[in-house]
Design an enzyme around this catalytic site. Structure first.
Site, short mmCIF file in Angstrom:
data_model
loop_
_atom_site.label_atom_id
_atom_site.label_comp_id
_atom_site.label_asym_id
_atom_site.label_seq_id
_atom_site.Cartn_x
_atom_site.Cartn_y
_atom_site.Cartn_z
CG HIS A 55 4.17 -1.69 2.13
ND1 HIS A 55 2.87 -2.09 1.99
CD2 HIS A 55 4.61 -2.29 3.26
CE1 HIS A 55 2.54 -2.92 2.98
NE2 HIS A 55 3.58 -3.05 3.78
CE LYS A 63 -0.13 -0.07 11.44
NZ LYS A 63 0.11 -1.46 11.29
CD GLN A 102 8.90 -5.25 11.83
OE1 GLN A 102 8.35 -6.35 11.84
NE2 GLN A 102 8.72 -4.38 10.85
CG HIS A 150 -0.29 -0.27 2.53
ND1 HIS A 150 0.65 0.59 3.05
CD2 HIS A 150 -0.42 -1.28 3.42
CE1 HIS A 150 1.04 0.15 4.21
NE2 HIS A 150 0.42 -0.99 4.48
CB SER A 187 -1.36 -5.65 4.51
OG SER A 187 -0.18 -5.03 4.03
P1 AMP Z 1 4.50 -5.32 6.39
O1 AMP Z 1 4.71 -5.92 5.05
O2 AMP Z 1 3.14 -4.73 6.55
O3 AMP Z 1 4.91 -6.20 7.51
O4 AMP Z 1 5.43 -4.05 6.47
C1 AMP Z 1 6.63 -3.90 5.77
C2 AMP Z 1 7.24 -2.61 6.21
O5 AMP Z 1 6.36 -1.53 5.90
C3 AMP Z 1 7.50 -2.53 7.72
O6 AMP Z 1 8.73 -1.87 7.95
C4 AMP Z 1 6.32 -1.73 8.20
O7 AMP Z 1 6.58 -1.04 9.40
C5 AMP Z 1 6.15 -0.76 7.05
N1 AMP Z 1 4.80 -0.18 7.07
C6 AMP Z 1 3.61 -0.85 7.11
N2 AMP Z 1 2.58 0.00 7.17
C7 AMP Z 1 3.13 1.25 7.20
C8 AMP Z 1 2.59 2.58 7.29
N3 AMP Z 1 1.29 2.80 7.39
N4 AMP Z 1 3.46 3.62 7.28
C9 AMP Z 1 4.80 3.41 7.21
N5 AMP Z 1 5.36 2.18 7.12
C10 AMP Z 1 4.54 1.12 7.12
#
Ligand code: AMP
Length: 288
Positions: free
Chosen positions: A45, A157, A161, A42, A194
């Site tokens: 990312h 976010k 982590q 989204h 997501s």
């Molecule tokens: P995920 O695939 O959702 O586990 O996230 C992959 C990366 O994208 C991680 O470093 C998350 O922290 C980051 N991420 C997910 N959602 C957001 C958001 N709304 N704003 C900024 N970074 C995000």
């Protein structure tokens, strides 16, 4: 090429192919950024990719739904998988390569190693998702070693982590700079995730209350009011619009994530709570 055309980029499936591509860039003297994701990309990312592109010559976006960071009752099987769209979105944001290994490439037969970080990984998410950070730290350390980037980009976010990754990279002397990127939100304040795709229309309408409650608690403690009272009021507000009782709402040291009773140093206010079947997490900085 017209400015709105999406460039076609390569997808590497093996560590060998990833290293070959990065090796070519290194030979040409280029810098490399890595954006690890689980796909279902989204605008959050894509912001990570754009940040990476602003400071690195080439950006690798990895897509790997990591079975080791999901608990047995969690949504590993249901997690959205949409690789073709993800590759297009990664390319549109400026990535040069997508690394999308399968489970056997990441965890071949005989794999028995686990990376376990103490300190900031304790409490909060760990209490409710036992083993989650071991799985995350194991896969992130592998991705960093497989790709060997100059910088790797993580969203605030997932604030716990981010702090666990920073600690791990320091402790293991992994030669990479970890860059934290502020949370990207919808216009109504809901943090992009997501998992927002799981929300019904009614739940989606209630979801922005979470960010509002965080802001209200932060303003309360900044004004000198009692933290536990502010949290109790916030919980009532969440319950009123259909949230469950939160897994946690906690004010923590911004680096170590040690719990705080009052705002005497830079802090982070973190929450995890279910809305129907969907577990939402969010956090904001709170500075005295
Ligand atoms: P995920 O695939 O959702 O586990 O996230 C992959 C990366 O994208 C991680 O470093 C998350 O922290 C980051 N991420 C997910 N959602 C957001 C958001 N709304 N704003 C900024 N970074 C995000």
């Amino acid at each position: 090429m017209p400015s709105d055309a999406i460039p076609i980029i390569a997808v590497a499936r093996t560590v060998l192919d990833l290293r070959a591509a990065v090796g070519e860039w290194r030979k040409a003297g280029l810098t490399v950024g890595l954006v690890p994701t689980m796909g279902a990309l989204h605008a959050g990312h894509q912001t990570l990719v754009r940040e990476a592109r602003a400071t690195c010559d080439r950006v690798v976006l990895s897509i790997f739904v990591n079975p080791r960071q999901f608990g047995p009752a969690e949504d590993f099987a249901a997690y959205p998988r949409q690789e073709a769209q993800d590759v297009a979105r990664a390319a549109a944001a400026g990535a040069a390569l997508v690394f999308a290994p399968d489970v056997a490439e990441m965890y071949p037969r005989g794999f028995v190693t686990s990376v376990s970080v103490g300190g900031p990984s304790q409490g909060l998410e760990s209490t409710h998702r036992p083993g989650h950070f071991d799985g995350m730290a194991t896969v992130v350390s592998k991705l960093l070693l497989q790709c060997g980037p100059d910088r790797a980009y993580f969203g605030e976010k997932d604030y716990q982590q981010l702090q666990v990754v920073r600690r791990m990279v320091d402790d293991l002397n992994i030669p990479v700079e970890i860059v934290g990127v502020p949370t990207v939100r919808e216009a109504d304040g809901l943090a992009l995730s997501s998992r927002n795709a799981y929300l019904s229309a009614e739940q989606r309408a209630a979801a922005p209350v979470l960010a509002r409650v965080l802001r209200a608690i932060a303003e309360g403690v900044k004004a000198g009011r009692v933290l536990s009272d502010e949290i109790a009021q916030g919980v009532v507000r969440l319950r009123t619009v259909g949230f469950d009782a939160p897994d946690y709402i906690a004010l923590c040291d911004a680096v170590t994530l040690a719990p705080m009773e009052r705002l005497d140093r830079a802090a982070r206010l973190l929450v995890a709570v279910r809305l129907g079947k969907t577990r939402l997490i969010d956090n904001i900085p709170v500075v005295p």
